[in-house]
Write a protein that holds these residues in place. Structure first.
Motif, PDB file in Angstrom:
ATOM      1  N   GLY A  76      12.955 -14.501   9.120  1.00  0.00           N
ATOM      2  CA  GLY A  76      11.996 -13.437   8.896  1.00  0.00           C
ATOM      3  C   GLY A  76      11.470 -13.324   7.480  1.00  0.00           C
ATOM      4  O   GLY A  76      11.800 -14.108   6.573  1.00  0.00           O
ATOM      5  N   ARG A  77      10.665 -12.294   7.298  1.00  0.00           N
ATOM      6  CA  ARG A  77      10.015 -11.998   6.026  1.00  0.00           C
ATOM      7  C   ARG A  77       9.783 -10.499   5.967  1.00  0.00           C
ATOM      8  O   ARG A  77       9.494  -9.868   6.980  1.00  0.00           O
ATOM      9  CB  ARG A  77       8.686 -12.746   5.925  1.00  0.00           C
ATOM     10  CG  ARG A  77       7.874 -12.484   4.660  1.00  0.00           C
ATOM     11  CD  ARG A  77       6.507 -13.139   4.751  1.00  0.00           C
ATOM     12  NE  ARG A  77       5.725 -13.014   3.528  1.00  0.00           N
ATOM     13  CZ  ARG A  77       5.003 -11.953   3.211  1.00  0.00           C
ATOM     14  NH1 ARG A  77       4.954 -10.907   4.041  1.00  0.00           N
ATOM     15  NH2 ARG A  77       4.324 -11.903   2.083  1.00  0.00           N
ATOM     16  N   VAL A  78       9.889  -9.920   4.776  1.00  0.00           N
ATOM     17  CA  VAL A  78       9.701  -8.485   4.595  1.00  0.00           C
ATOM     18  C   VAL A  78       8.758  -8.252   3.425  1.00  0.00           C
ATOM     19  O   VAL A  78       8.840  -8.946   2.404  1.00  0.00           O
ATOM     20  CB  VAL A  78      11.044  -7.772   4.310  1.00  0.00           C
ATOM     21  CG1 VAL A  78      10.827  -6.273   4.114  1.00  0.00           C
ATOM     22  CG2 VAL A  78      12.040  -8.020   5.436  1.00  0.00           C
ATOM     23  N   SER A  79       7.853  -7.289   3.577  1.00  0.00           N
ATOM     24  CA  SER A  79       7.042  -6.859   2.447  1.00  0.00           C
ATOM     25  C   SER A  79       6.972  -5.342   2.424  1.00  0.00           C
ATOM     26  O   SER A  79       6.992  -4.691   3.474  1.00  0.00           O
ATOM     27  CB  SER A  79       5.631  -7.461   2.498  1.00  0.00           C
ATOM     28  OG  SER A  79       4.872  -6.916   3.556  1.00  0.00           O
ATOM     29  N   LEU A  80       6.916  -4.784   1.241  1.00  0.00           N
ATOM     30  CA  LEU A  80       6.843  -3.340   1.039  1.00  0.00           C
ATOM     31  C   LEU A  80       5.715  -3.035   0.065  1.00  0.00           C
ATOM     32  O   LEU A  80       5.731  -3.504  -1.076  1.00  0.00           O
ATOM     33  CB  LEU A  80       8.171  -2.813   0.489  1.00  0.00           C
ATOM     34  CG  LEU A  80       8.195  -1.338   0.071  1.00  0.00           C
ATOM     35  CD1 LEU A  80       7.967  -0.421   1.274  1.00  0.00           C
ATOM     36  CD2 LEU A  80       9.525  -0.989  -0.622  1.00  0.00           C
ATOM     37  N   ASP A  81       4.742  -2.260   0.528  1.00  0.00           N
ATOM     38  CA  ASP A  81       3.660  -1.778  -0.321  1.00  0.00           C
ATOM     39  C   ASP A  81       3.870  -0.296  -0.593  1.00  0.00           C
ATOM     40  O   ASP A  81       4.108   0.479   0.351  1.00  0.00           O
ATOM     41  CB  ASP A  81       2.297  -1.967   0.363  1.00  0.00           C
ATOM     42  CG  ASP A  81       1.885  -3.418   0.476  1.00  0.00           C
ATOM     43  OD1 ASP A  81       2.087  -4.169  -0.501  1.00  0.00           O
ATOM     44  OD2 ASP A  81       1.361  -3.810   1.536  1.00  0.00           O
ATOM     45  N   VAL A  82       3.789   0.097  -1.853  1.00  0.00           N
ATOM     46  CA  VAL A  82       3.880   1.517  -2.200  1.00  0.00           C
ATOM     47  C   VAL A  82       2.647   1.900  -2.998  1.00  0.00           C
ATOM     48  O   VAL A  82       2.030   1.066  -3.671  1.00  0.00           O
ATOM     49  CB  VAL A  82       5.161   1.838  -2.995  1.00  0.00           C
ATOM     50  CG1 VAL A  82       6.396   1.570  -2.150  1.00  0.00           C
ATOM     51  CG2 VAL A  82       5.222   1.055  -4.297  1.00  0.00           C
ATOM     52  N   HIS A  83       2.294   3.172  -2.885  1.00  0.00           N
ATOM     53  CA  HIS A  83       1.153   3.693  -3.628  1.00  0.00           C
ATOM     54  C   HIS A  83       1.491   5.094  -4.125  1.00  0.00           C
ATOM     55  O   HIS A  83       2.436   5.722  -3.629  1.00  0.00           O
ATOM     56  CB  HIS A  83      -0.106   3.699  -2.755  1.00  0.00           C
ATOM     57  CG  HIS A  83       0.002   4.517  -1.511  1.00  0.00           C
ATOM     58  ND1 HIS A  83      -0.163   5.884  -1.494  1.00  0.00           N
ATOM     59  CD2 HIS A  83       0.283   4.167  -0.219  1.00  0.00           C
ATOM     60  CE1 HIS A  83      -0.008   6.343  -0.268  1.00  0.00           C
ATOM     61  NE2 HIS A  83       0.265   5.323   0.528  1.00  0.00           N
ATOM     62  N   PRO A  84       0.750   5.627  -5.089  1.00  0.00           N
ATOM     63  CA  PRO A  84       1.101   6.927  -5.672  1.00  0.00           C
ATOM     64  C   PRO A  84       0.647   8.114  -4.841  1.00  0.00           C
ATOM     65  O   PRO A  84       0.866   9.262  -5.242  1.00  0.00           O
ATOM     66  CB  PRO A  84       0.363   6.894  -7.022  1.00  0.00           C
ATOM     67  CG  PRO A  84      -0.812   6.026  -6.792  1.00  0.00           C
ATOM     68  CD  PRO A  84      -0.344   4.963  -5.827  1.00  0.00           C
ATOM     69  N   GLY A  85       0.036   7.875  -3.687  1.00  0.00           N
ATOM     70  CA  GLY A  85      -0.514   8.962  -2.882  1.00  0.00           C
ATOM     71  C   GLY A  85       0.486   9.568  -1.922  1.00  0.00           C
ATOM     72  O   GLY A  85       1.706   9.425  -2.063  1.00  0.00           O
ATOM     73  N   GLY A  86      -0.084  10.240  -0.907  1.00  0.00           N
ATOM     74  CA  GLY A  86       0.734  10.992   0.022  1.00  0.00           C
ATOM     75  C   GLY A  86       0.795  10.384   1.409  1.00  0.00           C
ATOM     76  O   GLY A  86       0.981   9.171   1.568  1.00  0.00           O
ATOM     77  N   HIS A  87       0.591  11.247   2.411  1.00  0.00           N
ATOM     78  CA  HIS A  87       0.827  10.893   3.807  1.00  0.00           C
ATOM     79  C   HIS A  87      -0.497  10.543   4.479  1.00  0.00           C
ATOM     80  O   HIS A  87      -1.178  11.417   5.035  1.00  0.00           O
ATOM     81  CB  HIS A  87       1.496  12.087   4.508  1.00  0.00           C
ATOM     82  CG  HIS A  87       2.108  11.751   5.834  1.00  0.00           C
ATOM     83  ND1 HIS A  87       3.248  10.980   5.962  1.00  0.00           N
ATOM     84  CD2 HIS A  87       1.743  12.077   7.097  1.00  0.00           C
ATOM     85  CE1 HIS A  87       3.572  10.874   7.238  1.00  0.00           C
ATOM     86  NE2 HIS A  87       2.670  11.517   7.957  1.00  0.00           N
TER      87      HIS A  87
END
Length: 270
Positions: free
Chosen positions: A237-248
């Motif tokens: 498998g492979r995993v990626s995580l994107d985060v941003h400074p915003g909300g929901h």
């Protein structure tokens, strides 16, 4: 000779048009739900489908107090799928919600029945079935691939997870998660020591992943910057995580970008 060719031409034209339209147009499409027992789901066909080619599928679980009618009209969901040759499938939860809280959810069985019903109606590319969801729908998408995801190519999860100590019997081939660090609805799942990558700890452990790699900021729209970390040194498998400074919310162009990468298409927006 010309007169004899005209009926053949008209027959070919009619056959092509009938294939492009298909009987499913009259049965259920977009705002008209597809009935499955006492439950239902909605679909959105891609633009310019020829009526015969096998279709990649995104099954998307809606958020709380919504129905499957919303994703097939949502620009950030169906706007991405229909331009990329992907069939969008949107089940409707009982009482407009999902039972993702524990193992053995009847909604897992329902979602599997939806996929099987879709395959009875359309030619589906079996190795290109993607499962997505937003908010509580993202939690449900996690639950589905956790219990019945062996044939799922990728999980595309938006602003929602399960507990990271959940025991999953199955897993998709790939996991892609996005989350706002200032989400006021489903708070960002930091680790016990404040680890930002804890949101995908379950999948990193299940896939046997090593250290992640930060690939830097990226944008689909100028007003939202995401930071991506990927785990590719995994046993499977492979995993990626994107985060941003915003909300929901569903980030503009996020689903589109994931599909471009998964389907090996040039990046575009929307």
């Amino acid at each position: 000779m010309m007169y004899r060719l005209i009926p053949l031409f008209l027959l070919a034209l009619f056959s092509h048009s009938a294939a492009a339209m298909g009987p499913w147009k009259g049965e259920c499409h977009e705002e008209v739900p597809c009935q499955l027992g006492d439950r239902s789901y909605h679909i959105k066909l891609p633009d310019d489908w020829d009526g015969t080619s096998a279709l990649p599928v995104v099954m998307h679980f809606h958020g709380w107090q919504r129905t499957g009618a919303l994703p097939v009209r949502h620009q950030r969901i169906s706007g991405a799928t229909r331009r990329r040759g992907v069939l969008l499938v949107a089940p409707t939860g009982l009482r407009k919600t999902w039972d993702f809280w524990g193992a053995g959810s009847a909604d897992v069985d329902f979602a599997r029945a939806v996929l099987e019903d879709v395959k009875s109606r359309f030619p589906v590319s079996d190795d290109q079935v993607y499962v997505s969801g937003y908010s509580w729908g993202s939690n449900m998408a996690w639950r589905f691939v956790c219990e019945d995801g062996a044939d799922v190519a990728a999980l595309l999860a938006i602003s929602g997870t399960l507990d990271q100590d959940e025991v999953c019997d199955t897993a998709p081939r790939e996991v892609r998660q996005v989350y706002g660090l200032n989400d006021p609805v489903l708070e960002y799942p930091y680790g016990p020591r404040g680890e930002q990558d804890y949101a995908v700890a379950l999948w990193r452990e299940k896939f046997g992943c090593g250290a992640g790699t930060a690939t830097g900021p990226w944008q689909q729209v100028p007003f939202l910057t995401l930071e991506r970390t990927v785990w590719t040194s995994c046993e499977t498998g492979r995993v990626s995580l994107d985060v941003h400074p915003g909300g929901h919310f569903i980030p503009h162009g996020w689903i589109a970008r994931q599909l471009d990468e998964l389907l090996d298409l040039p990046h575009s927006y929307p």
